[in-house]
Design an enzyme around this catalytic site. Structure first.
Site, PDB file in Angstrom:
ATOM      1  N   GLY A 123      24.921   4.628  23.842  1.00 48.85           N
ATOM      2  CA  GLY A 123      24.582   5.629  24.862  1.00 48.85           C
ATOM      3  C   GLY A 123      25.833   6.426  25.187  1.00 48.85           C
ATOM      4  N   ARG A 148      27.668  -5.889  30.743  1.00 49.60           N
ATOM      5  CA  ARG A 148      27.277  -6.881  31.744  1.00 49.60           C
ATOM      6  C   ARG A 148      27.435  -8.267  31.137  1.00 49.60           C
ATOM      7  NH1 ARG A 148      27.992  -3.434  34.840  1.00 49.60           N
ATOM      8  NH2 ARG A 148      26.602  -2.538  36.396  1.00 49.60           N
ATOM      9  N   GLU A 165      29.558 -13.558  37.628  1.00 50.77           N
ATOM     10  CA  GLU A 165      30.702 -13.047  38.396  1.00 50.77           C
ATOM     11  C   GLU A 165      30.568 -13.424  39.866  1.00 50.77           C
ATOM     12  OE1 GLU A 165      31.075  -8.830  37.631  1.00 50.77           O
ATOM     13  OE2 GLU A 165      31.029  -9.189  35.484  1.00 50.77           O
ATOM     14  N   HIS A 171      36.105  -7.013  36.058  1.00 49.60           N
ATOM     15  CA  HIS A 171      35.137  -5.892  36.144  1.00 49.60           C
ATOM     16  C   HIS A 171      35.828  -4.588  36.589  1.00 49.60           C
ATOM     17  CE1 HIS A 171      30.544  -5.179  36.548  1.00 49.60           C
ATOM     18  NE2 HIS A 171      31.163  -4.045  36.285  1.00 49.60           N
ATOM     19  N   GLY A 223      35.953  -1.749  34.614  1.00 52.95           N
ATOM     20  CA  GLY A 223      35.547  -0.662  33.717  1.00 52.95           C
ATOM     21  C   GLY A 223      35.710   0.728  34.306  1.00 52.95           C
TER      22      GLY A 223
HETATM   23  C1  DGY Z   1      28.710   0.313  36.604  1.00 49.50           C
HETATM   24  O1  DGY Z   1      28.718   1.430  37.129  1.00 49.50           O
HETATM   25  O2  DGY Z   1      27.693  -0.152  36.061  1.00 49.50           O
HETATM   26  C2  DGY Z   1      29.961  -0.484  36.684  1.00 49.50           C
HETATM   27  O3  DGY Z   1      29.920  -1.603  35.884  1.00 49.50           O
HETATM   28  C3  DGY Z   1      30.229  -0.904  38.118  1.00 49.50           C
HETATM   29  O4  DGY Z   1      29.257  -1.836  38.518  1.00 49.50           O
END
Ligand code: DGY
Length: 310
Positions: free
Chosen positions: A155, A227, A256, A274, A276
């Site tokens: 994506g 995830r 988590e 986490h 990202g």
């Molecule tokens: C998202 O935006 O999905 C990030 O992982 C923060 O939860």
């Protein structure tokens, strides 16, 4: 508008909410709220701005009451929300797509480079005082250039990761859930690095387990920035311990903030909490988008980021 915000967010976004809402409560917490606190805060609200690790389900909707019209998620992933139940109750759910794409793609590469070039191990060693000087065999990692990158979930983020791979002259294989299992197995067998970018759904839960790690090359690295439950953490620990794969870079974990204790003892993994989307610019953009989403829905204005058009 009567709104509950479950965490402090960047100032500009908070100001948007403060200017517009008749009543606004901001939970004074830097850590996830307990279910009880979440439910108490939700009571009587028209809208709730939640984080990706706040669960929004029937219990929360019941606690909020029938006037609840919008759940704005400060996250692109919406696996923390019971969308079907929200839709049944005519509660609009919004998320924050697009604004974190490049930042999360960068982090994917940061993890990939860190684990393959043993950056964290090297840093620990350099600080330890044990370094006695350069030697030809110290902390040897793996080359990236010219190798094969397998991208699971092509994506927005997966595509941005692929773009960066061009700079490393890599062959890129991609897989999305629309493709067949055969393509997935080819990606597992042929990739030197696998990065994961799929949303968490019943179909992607434990997409990576014992069998998938076995199909990977023993020299391959596994990177998950999507995830945690997309991988089976116990199976990953076994694969790493038995050198069935070379290493892993993880930004996300099955439960988590718990991390499988087996991962903590391993040198060939890089573990981060986490992160990202964690840059000043991106968290600011996400916050503004989440605040604007909430206000647009409550004001009955068009909102481009609705997950469940009613
Ligand atoms: C998202 O935006 O999905 C990030 O992982 C923060 O939860």
């Amino acid at each position: 508008m009567n709104v509950f915000l479950t965490r402090q967010i960047p100032a500009e976004a908070l100001e948007i909410l403060q200017k517009t809402c008749r009543q606004l409560e901001v939970a004074d917490s830097e850590i996830p709220l307990t279910i009880e606190r979440l439910q108490t805060g939700a009571r009587g609200r028209d809208g709730i701005l939640i984080m990706g690790n706040d669960r929004a389900d029937a219990a929360l909707f019941d606690a909020a009451g029938n006037q609840l019209r919008c759940i704005s998620n400060f996250s692109v992933g919406t696996n923390n929300i019971d969308i079907a139940e929200a839709t049944r109750r005519r509660i609009t759910v919004t998320n924050t797509p697009g604004v974190l794409t490049e930042t999360t793609a960068d982090l994917t590469w940061a993890l990939l480079l860190a684990v393959t070039r043993r950056i964290v191990e090297g840093d620990r060693f350099a600080r330890s005082g044990s370094w006695r000087g350069w030697t030809p065999t110290q902390f040897l990692g793996a080359d990236i250039s010219g190798k094969t990158l397998g991208i699971v979930g092509a994506g927005r983020i997966g595509t941005a990761v692929a773009k960066r791979a061009a700079g490393f002259n890599m062959r890129v294989l991609t897989f999305t859930s629309r493709n067949t299992r055969v393509e997935f197995e080819t990606l597992l067998r042929e990739s030197d690095f696998i990065t994961v970018h799929v949303p968490l759904t019943p179909a992607t839960k434990h997409l990576f387990g014992e069998k998938e790690f076995l199909l990977m090359k023993p020299t391959a690295y596994f990177i998950n920035v999507a995830r945690g439950p997309v991988h089976d953490e116990a199976a990953l620990v076994n694969a790493l311990r038995q050198n069935r794969i070379a290493g892993a870079g993880l930004d996300v974990f099955e439960e988590e903030p718990k991390i499988h204790p087996g991962l903590l003892d391993l040198e060939n993994v890089v573990l981060i909490p986490h992160l990202g989307s964690a840059t000043i610019e991106t968290r600011r953009r996400m916050a503004i988008m989440a605040a604007e989403n909430l206000i647009s829905v409550l004001a009955g204005r068009p909102c481009p980021n609705i997950v469940n058009p009613l």
